[in-house]
Motif scaffolding. Structure first.
Motif, mmCIF file in Angstrom:
data_model
loop_
_atom_site.group_PDB
_atom_site.id
_atom_site.type_symbol
_atom_site.label_atom_id
_atom_site.label_comp_id
_atom_site.label_asym_id
_atom_site.label_seq_id
_atom_site.Cartn_x
_atom_site.Cartn_y
_atom_site.Cartn_z
ATOM 1 N N PHE A 128 0.831 -1.205 0.000
ATOM 2 C CA PHE A 128 0.000 0.000 0.000
ATOM 3 C C PHE A 128 0.869 1.260 0.000
ATOM 4 O O PHE A 128 0.714 2.144 -0.860
ATOM 5 C CB PHE A 128 -0.915 -0.011 1.228
ATOM 6 C CG PHE A 128 -1.867 1.145 1.314
ATOM 7 C CD1 PHE A 128 -3.184 0.997 0.916
ATOM 8 C CD2 PHE A 128 -1.465 2.386 1.795
ATOM 9 C CE1 PHE A 128 -4.080 2.055 0.995
ATOM 10 C CE2 PHE A 128 -2.333 3.449 1.869
ATOM 11 C CZ PHE A 128 -3.650 3.289 1.467
ATOM 12 N N PHE A 129 1.800 1.338 0.940
ATOM 13 C CA PHE A 129 2.582 2.561 1.097
ATOM 14 C C PHE A 129 3.701 2.668 0.064
ATOM 15 O O PHE A 129 4.021 3.778 -0.386
ATOM 16 C CB PHE A 129 3.144 2.643 2.519
ATOM 17 C CG PHE A 129 2.082 2.923 3.553
ATOM 18 C CD1 PHE A 129 1.602 4.207 3.732
ATOM 19 C CD2 PHE A 129 1.544 1.901 4.319
ATOM 20 C CE1 PHE A 129 0.611 4.480 4.664
ATOM 21 C CE2 PHE A 129 0.560 2.153 5.261
ATOM 22 C CZ PHE A 129 0.082 3.451 5.435
ATOM 23 N N ILE A 130 4.286 1.546 -0.324
ATOM 24 C CA ILE A 130 5.338 1.601 -1.349
ATOM 25 C C ILE A 130 4.758 2.042 -2.687
ATOM 26 O O ILE A 130 5.337 2.882 -3.385
ATOM 27 C CB ILE A 130 6.034 0.228 -1.479
ATOM 28 C CG1 ILE A 130 6.866 -0.061 -0.230
ATOM 29 C CG2 ILE A 130 6.938 0.195 -2.716
ATOM 30 C CD1 ILE A 130 7.489 -1.444 -0.208
ATOM 31 N N ASP A 131 3.611 1.481 -3.042
ATOM 32 C CA ASP A 131 2.985 1.861 -4.316
ATOM 33 C C ASP A 131 2.531 3.314 -4.269
ATOM 34 O O ASP A 131 2.623 4.040 -5.267
ATOM 35 C CB ASP A 131 1.796 0.942 -4.600
ATOM 36 C CG ASP A 131 1.392 0.961 -6.067
ATOM 37 O OD1 ASP A 131 2.232 1.326 -6.918
ATOM 38 O OD2 ASP A 131 0.238 0.610 -6.379
ATOM 39 N N LEU A 132 2.063 3.756 -3.122
ATOM 40 C CA LEU A 132 1.618 5.141 -2.967
ATOM 41 C C LEU A 132 2.789 6.102 -3.130
ATOM 42 O O LEU A 132 2.647 7.163 -3.755
ATOM 43 C CB LEU A 132 0.994 5.319 -1.579
ATOM 44 C CG LEU A 132 -0.063 6.414 -1.393
ATOM 45 C CD1 LEU A 132 -1.245 6.206 -2.330
ATOM 46 C CD2 LEU A 132 -0.531 6.435 0.059
ATOM 47 N N ASP A 133 3.962 5.724 -2.602
ATOM 48 C CA ASP A 133 5.140 6.603 -2.645
ATOM 49 C C ASP A 133 5.905 6.519 -3.958
ATOM 50 O O ASP A 133 6.369 7.533 -4.491
ATOM 51 C CB ASP A 133 6.101 6.257 -1.504
ATOM 52 C CG ASP A 133 5.560 6.647 -0.144
ATOM 53 O OD1 ASP A 133 4.631 7.470 -0.093
ATOM 54 O OD2 ASP A 133 6.052 6.115 0.865
ATOM 55 N N HIS A 134 6.053 5.295 -4.490
ATOM 56 C CA HIS A 134 6.964 5.078 -5.617
ATOM 57 C C HIS A 134 6.283 4.542 -6.876
ATOM 58 O O HIS A 134 6.934 4.372 -7.903
ATOM 59 C CB HIS A 134 8.075 4.099 -5.207
ATOM 60 C CG HIS A 134 8.834 4.535 -3.995
ATOM 61 N ND1 HIS A 134 9.872 5.443 -4.046
ATOM 62 C CD2 HIS A 134 8.710 4.186 -2.684
ATOM 63 C CE1 HIS A 134 10.357 5.634 -2.826
ATOM 64 N NE2 HIS A 134 9.674 4.885 -1.982
ATOM 65 N N MET A 135 4.992 4.217 -6.781
ATOM 66 C CA MET A 135 4.240 3.666 -7.907
ATOM 67 C C MET A 135 4.868 2.375 -8.432
ATOM 68 O O MET A 135 4.932 2.136 -9.639
ATOM 69 C CB MET A 135 4.117 4.704 -9.032
ATOM 70 C CG MET A 135 3.395 5.965 -8.603
ATOM 71 S SD MET A 135 3.175 7.181 -9.925
ATOM 72 C CE MET A 135 2.000 6.329 -10.978
#
Length: 283
Positions: A128-135
């Motif tokens: 969730f957070f990795i995709d939100l930050d780095h796509m």
């Protein structure tokens, strides 16, 4: 007799309180580890070494600095050594993981279903957070989820899991095929129609393979439905608020995470409600 019954009830209540406190504590520490993963994995750093340290001054953190949530509160959101502000998201991830674990425990009790769902959701919180930050959705997390998904698949052959609702050995395999295959089809159609490979990210496609293993084919379809609906609603809201425009790229990974969690909590209830409503209209 009454005294014996009351003592039995107190004993059971005490055990459940102990279970909830233990799971909440487990969630906090798992969340602390996930913070390490969220920061280091996209930067191709080891999640084991070096030890946790302040990003500003580089000072290695001691045990008092690493107690989930409480260290953040007691240190007032600042590094003990240099006074650099610490992002509140570290505490948020820890609290979020604990809450997710408590809700899963409430839903499934102490069971294999709980252990399987807790494992998958830990990985998905990091996603969730990795995709939100780095796509991006790192392949390492997808592989970890695939390895974990093999365990409930094997277990279901011998004893049915609640999430599958049957003991058909092919159920989770069909779930993986449906999740992966449907998103792959969306990506192919997007490329054919719009001449772009941005219709669906490769990480999103791969992520649904292990999700299908964990959920089985019916709940995988439910997760797809909830993920697309939630993504559509939020996208429309952002467009209306002019936070995004039509050409903006929307990350889909966080909505997959939301869809999976909602399915764990309410998936079968939603499906049974829908089928019941459909039967009434057909009748």
């Amino acid at each position: 007799m009454g005294t014996s019954l009351n003592l039995g009830q107190l004993s059971e209540t005490g055990f459940m309180i102990f279970c909830y406190l233990s799971v909440a504590l487990l969630g906090l520490f798992v969340g602390s580890f996930l913070n390490v993963c969220i920061y280091r994995i996209p930067n191709n750093e080891s999640i084991v070494r070096p030890r946790s340290h302040c990003m500003k001054c580089g000072h290695k953190l001691g045990v008092p600095d690493l107690v989930p949530v409480f260290s953040y509160v007691f240190l007032r959101g600042k590094c003990r050594y240099c006074g650099q502000k610490i992002s509140p998201r570290y505490a948020l991830v820890e609290l979020l993981t604990a809450v997710v674990y408590l809700l899963l425990l409430y839903k499934y009790g102490l069971s294999v279903d709980f252990l399987a769902s807790a494992y998958l959701m830990a990985i998905l919180i990091a996603v969730f957070f990795i995709d939100l930050d780095h796509m991006i959705i790192p392949n390492g997390l997808v592989i970890a989820a695939l390895i974990g998904g093999a365990l409930p698949f094997v277990y279901n052959i011998f004893r049915p899991m609640d999430i599958y609702a049957d003991r058909k050995w092919w159920n989770p395999l069909l779930g993986a095929f449906i999740g992966f295959g449907f998103l792959l089809l969306v990506a192919i159609l997007g490329y054919v129609v719009y001449k772009t490979d941005e219709a669906m990210g490769g990480g999103d496609i791969k992520l649904f393979a292990p999700i299908g293993l964990f959920l089985g084919w019916k709940m995988t379809i439910m997760t797809l439905f909830i993920s697309f609906v939630s993504a559509g609603v939020i996208s429309i809201i952002l467009l209306l608020l002019k936070k995004k425009d039509r050409k903006s790229t929307f990350v889909f990974g966080p909505f997959i995470v939301i869809g999976t969690f909602c399915t764990y909590l309410f998936g079968w209830e939603l499906l049974n409600w829908y089928l019941g409503t459909l039967a009434i209209y057909q009748g």
